[in-house]
Each structure stands twice: as C-alpha cells, then as structure tokens.
Write a protein that holds these residues in place. Structure first.
Motif, PDB file in Angstrom:
ATOM      1  N   ASN A   1     -75.644  22.596 153.067  1.00  0.00           N
ATOM      2  CA  ASN A   1     -75.861  21.782 152.126  1.00  0.00           C
ATOM      3  C   ASN A   1     -76.720  20.410 153.452  1.00  0.00           C
ATOM      4  O   ASN A   1     -77.216  20.047 153.038  1.00  0.00           O
TER       5      ASN A   1
ATOM      6  N   TYR B   1     -74.069  31.567 149.428  1.00  0.00           N
ATOM      7  CA  TYR B   1     -73.989  30.260 149.613  1.00  0.00           C
ATOM      8  C   TYR B   1     -75.422  29.895 149.662  1.00  0.00           C
ATOM      9  O   TYR B   1     -76.453  30.356 150.869  1.00  0.00           O
TER      10      TYR B   1
ATOM     11  N   PHE C   1     -65.518  25.910 153.081  1.00  0.00           N
ATOM     12  CA  PHE C   1     -65.066  27.096 151.451  1.00  0.00           C
ATOM     13  C   PHE C   1     -65.440  28.009 152.655  1.00  0.00           C
ATOM     14  O   PHE C   1     -66.262  28.362 153.195  1.00  0.00           O
TER      15      PHE C   1
ATOM     16  N   ASN D   1     -69.544  26.579 159.213  1.00  0.00           N
ATOM     17  CA  ASN D   1     -68.833  25.102 158.118  1.00  0.00           C
ATOM     18  C   ASN D   1     -68.458  25.113 157.306  1.00  0.00           C
ATOM     19  O   ASN D   1     -69.705  24.073 156.371  1.00  0.00           O
ATOM     20  N   GLY D   2     -68.828  25.616 156.175  1.00  0.00           N
ATOM     21  CA  GLY D   2     -69.293  26.384 154.908  1.00  0.00           C
ATOM     22  C   GLY D   2     -68.201  24.738 154.084  1.00  0.00           C
ATOM     23  O   GLY D   2     -66.662  24.826 155.123  1.00  0.00           O
TER      24      GLY D   2
END
Ligand code: BTN
Length: 333
Positions: A94, A135, A126, A117-118
């Motif tokens: 993102n 992802y 996450f 760093n999900g």
C-alpha cells in the motif's frame, strides 16, 4: 513467447533433469550466451535453477513463483492495461503504491513476495512471510467523485473470495466473507483487505484509492505467530501438490479482473457483487458482540446486509441499526 519464457517452459517440461546450455540453445534457436542471460534473469525473478558445470541447468522443486510479466499479460487479456511492479521484499505494497501515486500518478499494481511492514486495519500489522503469501495493492483514480470506500472494500472482498473459489476449489463456493472485509475458509481468516482513500487538499483532482489485499496462500513454513495461530489459516496446505500450479499469479489476475469488473461495470455488475457479498456473509443470522472501542461492547442479532454494505442489526431492546464500520465477533452459546 520470449526466450526466457521458452526456456522456462523447457525446464518445466523436463523438471528435475539437467538440460545442457547447448541443447537448450539448439532447441529454441538462440546462442548459448542468450540462454545464460535468460537463466540469470529467471533466477533473479526467484526461479530456483540449479546450474552445474558439464551438466547444465535444472529447475528445482520450488514454491509457486510470482511473475509480473505473466500477471501483466493475464490482465491485458482481460482488457486491463496497467503497469505491474513486483518486489521480492517491500515495506508495505500500500505504501509502495502511494509512492507510485506521487511518481507516476496513474493506476498501477504492486505485488510483493514478502512485506516487512505489512499493515492491517485499525493500525494492526499484517503477517507477511515470504513465498507462502500474496500481498498486492491496486492504485486507482476513480472517475466519479469518490465512490464510497466501503464499496471498494466490498468489491475487493467479493473479488478475492470468488478468485480463491475458482483458482483453488474449481469454482465451488467455499470461502465466506466476514463483514466488513475478512475472507474466511473453514472458520479461519485466510485473507484481509485494507482500502485507503487519499485526497490532496491542493489538487482535488488527485483523489486516489489504494486497495491492498493480503492472502495466506500456503501454510507458512514456521506456522503462524502465536497471537494469530488460533484465528489465521491458509488457502492451501503445503505438500498437496498445488504449489506448482501458478496459483499466486492466477489469484492476482482473477482478483484484479473481477474487482475491475465490479468497479467499472454497470448497475447489474454492482448488483451481482452485492448478491455474492450477501450470500457469502456468514454473520447474518448470528448473535454478535459489537466492539465499539470508544464505549462498552454491545450485543445484537444480525438481520442482514444493506444495499450499501452496512451491517443491519437488532439489539436486545428491539431497536434496529445499520453499522458502517466496526468489528464484531459471533457469540457462541
Ligand atoms: C486486515 O486484515 O486487517 C487487512 C490486511 C491487509 C493486508 C494487505 S497485504 C497488501 C497490502 N499491504 C499492506 O500493508 N496491507 C495490505
């Protein structure tokens, strides 16, 4: 087919055996130097190719590889022509999309094999281990002044759930959706969605939406961390042979294609999305605890999903309400 793709096909067809550089070169009419260059590039993309002097090259048993070219081509076949960026490792797809919004300012798709760093909803992290998960984030610039973010979330939830049904379960309706946007399989969460809208105060035309999707495709090598071990699951158990069937590429292509269909489509497609969302919503008919964060938790019976994806509930005192966000859990008697 590019040289690289031809070589990959040859190695797959002869999986486990060594092919000499000369034999490969002869069978696809290129030079040995060309073969060497293509093999290097395949290795950089993550293909585990064993190279042994005097024997040649061998494709080793490996996990499903994410291939941005395959995904880009698959999307083009469905009429979606956007740049696809692949990272072996990234902080968060993102966030990478947000960087691309600044740099290129047009729709694109970012995919990663692992995230350091999900991010999840409500500031949670996450878990994004390498090789076993998927992802990806889509950056889009909606034409109409911001469609509701909840609509995008719902399109993504239905697109993800139905892609898993199609790619992994041969089209059988197997996944469930837990309002708002968690995908469940056999009572375990297997995928989550984080949709974020960005509006610039200086340039109101620069409104964009980033839809991030995380799927636990294969079981992680070291099992899930203990905080989520009871609740998280994966779509495919390692060792059942499905890992070599191009699963992650197909999941991305199908998910993004149906997300686009709902988002770009007419009223009929939007109705189809709502119908599937309702059919797959497993909270309807349950008694739930509503986590309010700011005030005390409440309890209610879930009566349905509204036309704008709100959760319709009836409290114990018969008062009804429609919730647009929040978290609920089923109360077991
Ligand atoms: C949740 O379950 O709370 C939402 C999880 C969303 C995870 C995806 S993985 C791809 C994208 N990048 C992120 O950092 N988050 C989303």
């Amino acid at each position: 087919m590019k040289t690289k793709e031809k070589i990959l096909q040859l190695l797959k067809d002869n999986s486990g055996t060594y092919l000499s550089g000369q034999d490969i070169a002869d069978s696809i009419y290129v030079t040995r130097a060309c073969v060497w260059k293509a093999i290097k590039s395949l290795q950089e993309e993550g293909y585990k190719i064993d190279a042994v002097t005097n024997r040649g090259y061998r494709l080793m048993q490996q996990l499903d590889v994410i291939d941005a070219d395959v995904i880009g081509d698959g999307l083009k076949e469905n009429g979606i022509d956007i740049p696809v960026f692949y990272f072996d490792e990234v902080g968060s797809t993102n966030d990478a999309c947000q960087d691309f919004a600044r740099k290129i300012g047009k729709s694109c798709l970012v995919i990663a094999n692992t995230q350091t760093n999900g991010r999840g909803r409500r500031g949670r992290s996450f878990y994004s281990p390498q090789d076993t998960g998927l992802y990806f984030s889509l950056l889009i610039y909606p034409d109409q002044k911001l469609e509701r973010i909840t609509d995008f979330t719902a399109y993504a939830a239905v697109a993800t759930a139905t892609s898993i049904d199609n790619v992994v379960f041969g089209g059988t309706d197997t996944t469930k959706i837990k309002w708002v946007n968690d995908i469940f399989l056999h009572d375990k969460k297997v995928a989550g969605i984080l949709a974020e809208a960005h509006t610039s105060l200086e340039d109101t035309d620069d409104t964009h939406v980033i839809i991030g999707i995380g799927i636990n495709v294969f079981s992680p090598r070291n099992s899930f961390p203990k905080e989520i071990r009871q609740t998280a699951g994966s779509v495919i158990s390692l060792g059942d042979g499905a890992e070599n069937q191009n699963v992650r590429n197909r999941l991305v292509i199908q998910t993004i294609s149906s997300l686009y269909k709902f988002y770009m489509g007419n009223g009929e497609q939007k109705c189809t999305c709502l119908d599937i969302y309702r059919k797959k919503s497993f909270l309807v008919g349950s008694y739930v605890k509503i986590n309010n964060y700011t005030k005390e938790s409440e309890y209610a019976f879930v009566t349905g999903i509204s036309d704008d994806y709100k959760l319709q509930v009836r409290y114990d005192d018969e008062v009804t309400d429609e919730l647009s966000s929040g978290e609920v859990s089923v109360v077991k008697y």
